[in-house]
Enzyme design. Structure first.
Site, PDB file in Angstrom:
ATOM      1  N   THR A  24       0.839  -1.210   0.000  1.00 22.97           N
ATOM      2  CA  THR A  24       0.000   0.000   0.000  1.00 22.97           C
ATOM      3  C   THR A  24       0.874   1.260   0.000  1.00 22.97           C
ATOM      4  OG1 THR A  24      -0.064   0.256   2.405  1.00 22.97           O
ATOM      5  CG2 THR A  24      -1.757  -1.175   1.438  1.00 22.97           C
ATOM      6  N   GLY A  25       0.228   2.376  -0.230  1.00 22.39           N
ATOM      7  CA  GLY A  25       0.791   3.708   0.011  1.00 22.39           C
ATOM      8  C   GLY A  25       2.202   3.942  -0.492  1.00 22.39           C
ATOM      9  N   LEU A  26       3.013   4.490   0.396  1.00 21.87           N
ATOM     10  CA  LEU A  26       4.371   4.877   0.009  1.00 21.87           C
ATOM     11  C   LEU A  26       5.233   3.653  -0.296  1.00 21.87           C
ATOM     12  CD1 LEU A  26       5.138   7.739   2.581  1.00 21.87           C
ATOM     13  CD2 LEU A  26       3.981   7.856   0.377  1.00 21.87           C
ATOM     14  N   ARG A  74       5.518  -7.614  13.918  1.00 20.86           N
ATOM     15  CA  ARG A  74       5.634  -7.637  15.385  1.00 20.86           C
ATOM     16  C   ARG A  74       6.106  -8.985  15.900  1.00 20.86           C
ATOM     17  NH1 ARG A  74      -0.301  -5.104  16.317  1.00 20.86           N
ATOM     18  NH2 ARG A  74      -0.708  -6.605  14.681  1.00 20.86           N
ATOM     19  N   TYR A 155       8.599  14.414  12.760  1.00 14.50           N
ATOM     20  CA  TYR A 155       8.383  14.615  14.203  1.00 14.50           C
ATOM     21  C   TYR A 155       9.141  13.597  15.058  1.00 14.50           C
ATOM     22  CZ  TYR A 155       4.387  11.320  13.618  1.00 14.50           C
ATOM     23  OH  TYR A 155       3.568  10.248  13.320  1.00 14.50           O
ATOM     24  N   LYS A 170       9.285   6.180  16.244  1.00 15.36           N
ATOM     25  CA  LYS A 170      10.086   6.638  15.099  1.00 15.36           C
ATOM     26  C   LYS A 170      11.425   7.208  15.572  1.00 15.36           C
ATOM     27  CE  LYS A 170       7.142   6.098  11.510  1.00 15.36           C
ATOM     28  NZ  LYS A 170       7.396   5.229  10.340  1.00 15.36           N
ATOM     29  N   PRO A 196       9.763  11.716   5.849  1.00  9.64           N
ATOM     30  CA  PRO A 196       8.865  12.440   4.940  1.00  9.64           C
ATOM     31  C   PRO A 196       7.945  13.400   5.698  1.00  9.64           C
ATOM     32  CG  PRO A 196       8.512  10.033   4.845  1.00  9.64           C
ATOM     33  CD  PRO A 196       9.294  10.345   6.092  1.00  9.64           C
ATOM     34  N   PRO A 198       4.222  15.601   4.591  1.00  9.19           N
ATOM     35  CA  PRO A 198       2.936  15.092   4.109  1.00  9.19           C
ATOM     36  C   PRO A 198       2.981  14.559   2.671  1.00  9.19           C
ATOM     37  CG  PRO A 198       2.918  17.494   4.244  1.00  9.19           C
ATOM     38  CD  PRO A 198       4.219  17.053   4.815  1.00  9.19           C
TER      39      PRO A 198
END
Ligand code: HXC
Ligand code: NAP
Length: 290
Positions: A24-26, A74, A155, A170, A196, A198
């Site tokens: 998915t996604g990135l 996990r 962040y 992170k 990254p 947004p």
């Protein structure tokens, strides 16, 4: 803004690249570009059907090969099974891309211990599990020229309210990146990360910020360049970092956010809102003797 690929054709030829959360996604966007550059992929995630659909679409669009293996990062035994199945399939792994993540926005006092763990276990423990399983195998087999690339966030360095488990986890991934860049350099393994800002994906935006929240917040306005990033911009950076062209980059965390975190950081950055005419007046009013 460039939507074009940056590296030359064949730049990742024959590299076997493992992407956690690659369906998915990135993860999928970076993987698609790696395929275009000649790499072969092994992608994992918890949902088999998501992986299989992504793999067949990616192979049809970009050629090459995508191996899928359902795996919960996990769980160390599942990660080892993913690694062994990938090795049985391709015979080697060149790159580990730690991309899988979980996150949600919430005031921290509303979080149960289990909610905290849900995020920390995917992001921090999952990244540790994958890095250890793949890294130990490379070291034991004395294979060199390997790369671990991890996806963090801006962040991770600054901290952020309302995503505290994610920020903590992170930050741990950043610390791992810088620590092992030194410790495992002797084994020929490079460690880098991308932070990254947004980038619109269903996982991060529709799920993290449901309904009209992204429009209400006008996230683009938090970025000096006044736009979100494109998938290709991120994929270009990731492809460079995992390629041999970045062979001297080790221990680096590269921010790609249009300047977003700095806009939040500078105490007087709010003066961006001051119009030109007012700057004329301020210029006069603040000169010596006034
Ligand atoms: C508060 C929540 C919650 C929420 C779950 N929980 N969602 N608490 N607010 N929105 C609590 C549950 O009540 C439960 O608590 C515990 O968390 C575990 O919940 P499960 O649903 O069983 O967890 P699980 O199935 O493991 O799912 C993990 C998940 C989920 C993180 C909760 O959202 C997920 O699978 N996410 C993967 C995709 C994702 O998040 N992508 C975004 C990445 S973007 P109890 O007390 O019962 O144990 C990113 C950066 C974005 O990382 C940058 C900003 C733009
Ligand atoms: P996404 O589409 O939700 O990606 C998360 C992926 O991780 C999914 O494929 C998910 O698949 C997988 N995953 C989650 N838990 C897993 C587990 N326990 N085991 C294995 N796989 C798991 O979100 P995204 O936006 O592409 O995020 C990708 C990365 O970019 C993340 O590291 C995120 O923190 C980072 N990032 C994104 C943004 C942004 O704006 N998009 C900004 C900063 C950082 P399953 O659910 O099937 O397991």
């Amino acid at each position: 803004m460039s939507q074009e690929g940056m590296l030359r054709e064949g730049a990742l030829k024959d590299k076997v690249i493992v992407i956690t959360g690659g369906g998915t996604g990135l993860g999928r966007a970076m993987g698609s570009y790696f395929l275009e550059l000649g790499a072969k992929l092994a992608i994992c995630g918890r949902r088999k059907e998501v992986l299989e659909k992504a793999a067949s679409e990616m192979m049809e669009a970009h050629g090459s090969e995508v191996f899928t293996f359902p795996c919960d990062v996990r769980k160390y035994d599942e990660v080892e099974a993913f690694r062994d199945a990938t090795l049985a399939h391709y015979g080697k792994v060149d790159v580990l891309l730690n991309n899988a993540a979980g996150n949600f926005i919430s005031p921290t006092e509303r979080l149960s211990p289990g909610a905290f763990d849900a995020v920390i276990d995917i992001v921090l423990k999952g990244t540790k599990n994958c890095t250890l399983a793949f890294g130990k195998n490379w070291i034991q087999k004395e294979e060199k020229n390997k790369v671990v690339l991890s996806i963090t966030t801006t962040y991770a360095a600054t901290g952020s309210a309302f995503v505290v488990p994610s920020a903590m986890a992170k930050a741990g991934v950043s610390a791992m990146t810088r620590s092992l860049a030194v410790e495992w350099a002797r084994y020929g393994i490079r460690f880098n990360a991308i932070a990254p800002g947004p980038f619109p994906t269903e996982g991060a935006w529709s799920r993290l910020l449901p309904g009209d929240i992204p429009d209400m917040l006008k996230i683009e306005n938090q970025v000096p360049l006044k736009r979100a990033g494109t998938m290709q911009e991120l994929a270009n950076l990731a492809a460079f970092l995992v390629s041999d062209f970045a062979a001297y980059m080790n221990g680096e965390i590269v921010t790609i956010d249009g300047g977003e975190w700095l806009l939040g950081a500078g105490e007087l950055n709010f003066l961006e809102a001051v119009p030109d005419e007012m700057w004329d007046w301020i210029g006069e009013a603040t000169r010596k003797g006034k």
